[in-house]
Design a protein around this motif. Structure first.
Motif, mmCIF file in Angstrom:
data_model
loop_
_atom_site.group_PDB
_atom_site.id
_atom_site.type_symbol
_atom_site.label_atom_id
_atom_site.label_comp_id
_atom_site.label_asym_id
_atom_site.label_seq_id
_atom_site.Cartn_x
_atom_site.Cartn_y
_atom_site.Cartn_z
ATOM 1 N N ALA A 150 41.468 26.536 68.051
ATOM 2 C CA ALA A 150 41.616 25.329 67.240
ATOM 3 C C ALA A 150 41.359 25.640 65.775
ATOM 4 O O ALA A 150 40.358 26.270 65.427
ATOM 5 C CB ALA A 150 40.654 24.249 67.732
ATOM 6 N N GLY A 152 41.685 23.701 61.814
ATOM 7 C CA GLY A 152 41.918 22.462 61.095
ATOM 8 C C GLY A 152 42.256 22.696 59.641
ATOM 9 O O GLY A 152 42.045 23.785 59.099
ATOM 10 N N GLU A 157 39.642 17.481 60.849
ATOM 11 C CA GLU A 157 40.206 18.500 61.740
ATOM 12 C C GLU A 157 39.292 19.708 61.856
ATOM 13 O O GLU A 157 39.183 20.309 62.934
ATOM 14 C CB GLU A 157 41.591 18.919 61.238
ATOM 15 C CG GLU A 157 42.655 17.843 61.407
ATOM 16 C CD GLU A 157 43.980 18.262 60.808
ATOM 17 O OE1 GLU A 157 44.037 19.341 60.161
ATOM 18 O OE2 GLU A 157 44.964 17.507 60.962
ATOM 19 N N VAL A 160 36.685 18.726 64.368
ATOM 20 C CA VAL A 160 37.212 18.737 65.735
ATOM 21 C C VAL A 160 37.383 20.171 66.222
ATOM 22 O O VAL A 160 37.062 20.500 67.371
ATOM 23 C CB VAL A 160 38.547 17.970 65.812
ATOM 24 C CG1 VAL A 160 39.113 18.055 67.229
ATOM 25 C CG2 VAL A 160 38.353 16.517 65.421
ATOM 26 N N ALA A 161 37.883 21.039 65.352
ATOM 27 C CA ALA A 161 38.063 22.441 65.731
ATOM 28 C C ALA A 161 36.732 23.067 66.128
ATOM 29 O O ALA A 161 36.648 23.811 67.116
ATOM 30 C CB ALA A 161 38.701 23.223 64.593
ATOM 31 N N MET A 164 35.681 21.702 69.510
ATOM 32 C CA MET A 164 36.508 22.200 70.613
ATOM 33 C C MET A 164 36.228 23.658 70.946
ATOM 34 O O MET A 164 36.746 24.171 71.941
ATOM 35 C CB MET A 164 37.993 22.018 70.274
ATOM 36 C CG MET A 164 38.427 20.575 70.220
ATOM 37 S SD MET A 164 40.209 20.387 69.963
ATOM 38 C CE MET A 164 40.849 20.946 71.528
ATOM 39 N N HIS A 176 38.366 27.543 75.749
ATOM 40 C CA HIS A 176 37.927 26.865 74.536
ATOM 41 C C HIS A 176 36.935 27.708 73.746
ATOM 42 O O HIS A 176 37.045 27.832 72.527
ATOM 43 C CB HIS A 176 37.259 25.533 74.882
ATOM 44 C CG HIS A 176 38.203 24.423 75.172
ATOM 45 N ND1 HIS A 176 39.131 23.961 74.260
ATOM 46 C CD2 HIS A 176 38.359 23.648 76.278
ATOM 47 C CE1 HIS A 176 39.823 22.970 74.790
ATOM 48 N NE2 HIS A 176 39.375 22.753 76.009
ATOM 49 N N TYR A 236 45.906 26.262 67.483
ATOM 50 C CA TYR A 236 46.049 24.873 67.938
ATOM 51 C C TYR A 236 45.586 23.947 66.821
ATOM 52 O O TYR A 236 44.519 24.153 66.259
ATOM 53 C CB TYR A 236 45.210 24.650 69.195
ATOM 54 C CG TYR A 236 45.139 23.207 69.647
ATOM 55 C CD1 TYR A 236 46.142 22.659 70.441
ATOM 56 C CD2 TYR A 236 44.074 22.394 69.277
ATOM 57 C CE1 TYR A 236 46.078 21.326 70.853
ATOM 58 C CE2 TYR A 236 44.005 21.069 69.678
ATOM 59 C CZ TYR A 236 45.011 20.552 70.457
ATOM 60 O OH TYR A 236 44.949 19.239 70.859
ATOM 61 N N ARG A 237 46.382 22.935 66.495
ATOM 62 C CA ARG A 237 46.026 21.985 65.449
ATOM 63 C C ARG A 237 45.419 20.736 66.100
ATOM 64 O O ARG A 237 46.080 20.043 66.872
ATOM 65 C CB ARG A 237 47.261 21.602 64.643
ATOM 66 C CG ARG A 237 47.009 20.624 63.518
ATOM 67 C CD ARG A 237 45.973 21.100 62.500
ATOM 68 N NE ARG A 237 46.194 22.458 62.058
ATOM 69 C CZ ARG A 237 47.083 22.818 61.145
ATOM 70 N NH1 ARG A 237 47.867 21.918 60.589
ATOM 71 N NH2 ARG A 237 47.199 24.079 60.771
ATOM 72 N N PRO A 238 44.146 20.421 65.807
ATOM 73 C CA PRO A 238 43.489 19.266 66.420
ATOM 74 C C PRO A 238 44.091 17.946 65.961
ATOM 75 O O PRO A 238 44.841 17.876 64.978
ATOM 76 C CB PRO A 238 42.033 19.391 65.947
ATOM 77 C CG PRO A 238 41.891 20.792 65.458
ATOM 78 C CD PRO A 238 43.239 21.192 64.954
ATOM 79 N N ARG A 239 43.711 16.872 66.664
ATOM 80 C CA ARG A 239 44.141 15.531 66.278
ATOM 81 C C ARG A 239 43.568 15.183 64.897
ATOM 82 O O ARG A 239 42.466 15.578 64.560
ATOM 83 C CB ARG A 239 43.683 14.504 67.312
ATOM 84 C CG ARG A 239 44.300 14.681 68.701
ATOM 85 C CD ARG A 239 45.808 14.556 68.667
ATOM 86 N NE ARG A 239 46.380 14.430 69.999
ATOM 87 C CZ ARG A 239 46.763 15.442 70.766
ATOM 88 N NH1 ARG A 239 46.631 16.689 70.309
ATOM 89 N NH2 ARG A 239 47.284 15.239 71.967
ATOM 90 N N LEU A 245 42.095 11.237 68.417
ATOM 91 C CA LEU A 245 41.196 12.055 69.235
ATOM 92 C C LEU A 245 40.673 11.265 70.420
ATOM 93 O O LEU A 245 40.620 11.790 71.550
ATOM 94 C CB LEU A 245 40.031 12.540 68.370
ATOM 95 C CG LEU A 245 39.018 13.456 69.060
ATOM 96 C CD1 LEU A 245 39.651 14.801 69.402
ATOM 97 C CD2 LEU A 245 37.788 13.664 68.169
#
Length: 350
Positions: A150, A152, A157, A160-161, A164, A176, A236-239, A245
């Protein structure tokens, strides 16, 4: 150890119990790979994602099969242009727009004995397919996959990264958080032997979410091996916001319970922690007007995630660190509420 018909045996000079054999690229024949991509509303990223697949440092043949859903942007036109420009790209329709249906349609249209599942916005490292094929041969696995890396851009982001890739956010799943190579319950995306997909009947189209975990479970139940390879990292790009999210994790929790109803014995304490936290917090809030110490339950949860954010947020910019407790709470509570409220009607008919 399973070998592909056109691949030589692994080198005996490899070291370590699960070392990946290194063979001169010019003296071996690499098996052909079909990359299948479920695509919906990916106008922005699809062209670059396909170009990175076709530019892989892999000496075997590659084809890309795009299963295009009914998108609201120019995804179909982008896909058609990619296919017109390169005969290795094939486009098939996915009228339902659902991920498992798209994957099955793309697999049915593919031709090769190795199937790599890639998302329409995934950015593969240059050696992704080479490492995957080497790992399949070295381990005899039916599916190999790596890390959802992940990354961001905005402060949210970035938060979140970090969540995750933290055990506090997502538990101990190695795809993860990373870890040593070895057998796993599931992996991110996956590179499969076609024979394994045929053996279990492909993706179960009942599962709108959690279809990867569910199929990997069936592969393992059928005697197959799922292998985690940390060298296979995919960006991977987070929400981008709380609402997106929360929706993502709500559906994760909802469909994980559907998997649990379908496959008895697949739930452990790690999966039960978020719904337990939701119920405890709700009970504390409801009881607080009559018994004020009940507020200690939500207060302790809040203190725990703030403390956890401080422990896991090292190196984050101040804006991202400030958002990290909110991100943890959103992931936990949305997943837990989705699990609790998952309606029986979603269960797969027996």
């Amino acid at each position: 150890m399973k070998q592909f018909p056109d691949s030589p045996a692994p080198s005996a000079s490899s070291t370590g119990a699960h070392a990946i054999p290194q063979q001169p690229a010019k003296t071996r024949v690499w098996p052909p790979v079909s990359v299948v991509m479920p695509v919906l509303n990916e106008e922005r990223h699809l062209g670059e994602a396909v170009r990175q697949v076709l530019a892989q440092a892999y000496d075997g043949p590659i084809e890309v099969v795009l299963a295009i859903g009914p998108s609201h942007d120019r995804t179909q036109q982008v896909a058609d242009a990619l296919a017109a420009a390169d005969p290795r790209v094939v486009v098939v329709a996915n009228p339902t727009g659902r991920t498992p249906n798209a994957l099955n349609a793309a697999i049915a249209a593919s031709r090769n004995g190795i199937i790599a599942r890639v998302d329409g916005h995934a950015m593969l490292p240059p050696d992704y397919l080479k490492v995957a094929v080497e790992t399949l041969e070295a381990t005899g696995a039916d599916n190999v996959g790596g890390v959802m890396a992940a990354e961001g851009e905005t402060p949210f982001e970035h938060a979140v990264a970090r969540a995750m890739t933290s055990k506090l956010g997502v538990g101990g799943a190695r795809f993860h958080t990373g870890g040593e190579p070895g057998p796993a319950d599931t992996v991110y995306l996956g590179v499969f032997r076609r024979e394994a997909l045929d053996r279990v009947g492909g993706y179960d189209e009942h599962f709108q979410r959690a279809q990867d975990w569910e199929m990997n479970h069936r592969i393992r139940e059928s005697g197959g091996l799922v292998w985690f390879q940390p060298r296979m990292q995919v960006s991977y790009r987070p929400r981008p916001n709380v609402r997106a999210l929360a929706r993502q994790y709500f559906h994760y929790g909802r469909w994980r319970r559907v998997v649990a109803r379908t496959h008895q014995g697949t739930i452990n304490l790690r999966y039960l922690a978020p719904p337990a936290a939701v119920l405890a917090i709700l009970a504390g809030l409801v009881a607080a007007p009559f018994f004020w110490p009940a507020l200690l339950v939500p207060a302790c949860y809040l203190a725990a995630i703030v403390g956890g954010a401080l422990l896991t947020g090292g190196g984050l910019p101040a804006g991202a660190l400030a958002r990290l407790p909110l991100v943890y709470a959103t992931m936990h509570l949305a997943w837990g509420w989705g699990f609790i409220t998952s309606p029986p009607r979603l269960s797969k008919p027996r």
